[in-house]
Design an enzyme around this catalytic site. Structure first.
Site, mmCIF file in Angstrom:
data_model
loop_
_atom_site.group_PDB
_atom_site.id
_atom_site.type_symbol
_atom_site.label_atom_id
_atom_site.label_comp_id
_atom_site.label_asym_id
_atom_site.label_seq_id
_atom_site.Cartn_x
_atom_site.Cartn_y
_atom_site.Cartn_z
ATOM 1 C CE1 TYR A 147 42.918 41.942 32.299
ATOM 2 C CE2 TYR A 147 44.317 42.862 33.994
ATOM 3 C CZ TYR A 147 43.554 43.024 32.871
ATOM 4 O OH TYR A 147 43.425 44.261 32.328
ATOM 5 C CE LYS A 214 29.140 43.516 29.271
ATOM 6 N NZ LYS A 214 28.213 44.474 28.629
ATOM 7 C CG ASP A 269 27.638 47.886 29.409
ATOM 8 O OD1 ASP A 269 27.692 46.879 30.144
ATOM 9 O OD2 ASP A 269 26.654 48.145 28.705
ATOM 10 C CG ASP A 293 43.248 46.954 34.403
ATOM 11 O OD1 ASP A 293 43.688 47.988 34.933
ATOM 12 O OD2 ASP A 293 43.867 46.334 33.524
#
Ligand code: NAD
Length: 406
Positions: A147, A214, A269, A293
């Site tokens: 971002y 992640k 996840d 987000d």
């Protein structure tokens, strides 16, 4: 009087001046209602001893009308000068020099935490059987990651240049027609948000801080984020106050020593499922920008949606903070006095807690819950609550004021 920062601490006078941005679209409906509710709550909480002076500052459509510029420098400087501010939603300009006014504000003021508390309000319709079990604060990193805005179109000279560099210097070949974005995550950025999340957990008696990442795949970015924050458990500043989940298991039979905050980590996840199945095992969550987000909106949906989710963008080191409605400017509802002012009112509640006026926060939450229990609600809630009466934005605000109790 101005709110100031002295010796690294916020100093809030009894009559602080707080700048506000009205916002575009439905900002014009919700923000004035919210300010009226805030004034009534502060008056009631402190018997008139304290009062906020609201200072209007311009951004978005109003700023374009007056200055032909959606985000005047004066607005940014005023927020910096007054330390704490609140805003309605801003429409993202189409084309032109800005990716997003919100992102620009966060970057210019270095508001490195997107602070998103998610807790259930009694009576709000939710898809969950036990929405009340979720009570988390998401600390989303605001300045780095994909971002950061470092990206080039697939057919640009810049993308070609980067592609050639990767091919010639790094031995990495990309498809010719690739758009390219860069994902920077630094030690500096990870450490400061990790410290902010742990400090918050310590200050408010929270039980755990979970790093969501992640790093199993993106080892040198998200993996770095996790490792830097995990290393804080051995930092002299924190080692008596924080313990990793792994140590709790191996040395304390799975039971955290009294008074210590447990530092955990989860793969992003898997975390979405964890929040659905074991919501009560999580507390403060700290995560890079993109994960944050998704995760903060998904968590908000779990307790009844974004219409009422509070948020703020905060630099916990300079203390500069901009609280905001988390939804957008919903142009099709603008000027109709029909939308829910809950998000900006609850963001204000967080702002008052941040100022040390905690009492106002709990009064606001109680009054909103009471108003919802009476089933006089705006259209978005009315259509989901059986037997509800639909009221306007301003009437909802007035009913909240009537339900305020010190
Ligand atoms: P949006 O949040 O403005 O609206 C989507 C839908 O959500 C609305 O049509 C409405 O049905 C519902 N909704 C939103 N807020 C509501 C409220 N307070 N009460 C009841 N219902 C509500 O999202 P969008 O349409 O994608 O975006 C519109 C503009 O807002 C865009 O320019 C976008 O970039 C901008 N935006 C700004 C912010 C911000 O300022 N923080 C956040 C998101 C989007």
């Amino acid at each position: 009087m101005k709110i100031t920062v002295e010796n690294g601490k916020l100093v809030v006078p009894d009559h602080p001046t707080i700048p506000y941005i009205l916002g575009d679209g439905i900002g014009r409906d919700i923000t004035p209602v919210a300010l009226k509710v805030f004034d009534a709550a502060v008056e009631k909480a402190f018997n008139g001893k304290r009062k906020v002076e609201w200072k209007k500052i311009l951004a978005g459509e109003e700023a374009i009308e007056k200055f032909n510029e959606p985000l005047p420098q004066e607005t940014i400087d005023t927020i910096r000068e007054y330390v704490i501010a609140i805003k309605g939603p801003l429409t993202t300009p189409v084309g032109g020099g800005y990716r997003s006014l919100n992102v620009t504000l966060r970057q210019k003021l270095d508001l490195f935490v997107c602070f998103r508390p998610v807790r259930y309000l009694k009576g709000v319709p939710s898809p969950m059987k036990h929405p009340e079990l979720l009570d988390v604060i998401v600390f989303r990193e605001n300045t780095e990651d994909v971002y950061a805005g470092i990206e080039w179109p697939y057919d640009s000279a810049e993308a070609k240049e980067v592609s050639n560099f990767l091919k010639n210097k790094m031995g990495v070949e990309l498809r010719e027609d690739s758009g390219i974005g860069i994902k920077p995550i630094s030690v500096f950025g990870s450490k400061r948000i990790g410290k902010a999340a742990i400090d918050y957990a310590l200050k408010y008696g929270r039980k755990s801080v979970t790093v969501v990442h992640k790093g199993n795949i993106m080892k040198y970015t998200e993996g770095l984020f996790k490792n830097v924050i995990y290393a804080l458990a051995d930092d002299p500043e924190y080692k008596d106050k924080v313990i990793t989940e792994e140590r709790v298991k191996s040395e304390f039979d799975g039971k955290a020593p009294e008074g210590k905050i447990v530092l955990k980590n989860r793969i992003a996840d898997a975390m979405f499922q964890q929040l659905l199945l074991r919501p009560d095992e999580y507390d403060v969550i700290v995560t890079p920008n993109l994960n944050g987000d998704y995760l903060s909106d998904a968590a908000a949906a779990q307790v009844g949606g974004l219409g009422m989710a509070p948020g703020g963008n905060i630099n916990f080191n300079t203390h500069i903070a901009l609280f905001e409605a988390t939804h957008g400017s919903a142009p099709k509802h603008a000027g109709k006095n029909e939308v829910n002012p809950g998000s900006i009112i609850l963001s204000g509640a967080e702002m008052f807690e941040y100022m040390g006026w905690d009492k106002v926060k709990y009064m606001l939450i109680d009054a909103i819950e009471k108003t919802i229990a009476e089933k006089y609600v705006t259209y978005d809630l009315a259509r989901q609550i059986e037997g509800a009466t639909k009221v306007s934005t301003s009437e909802f605000g007035d009913r909240i004021i009537k339900n305020l109790e010190a």
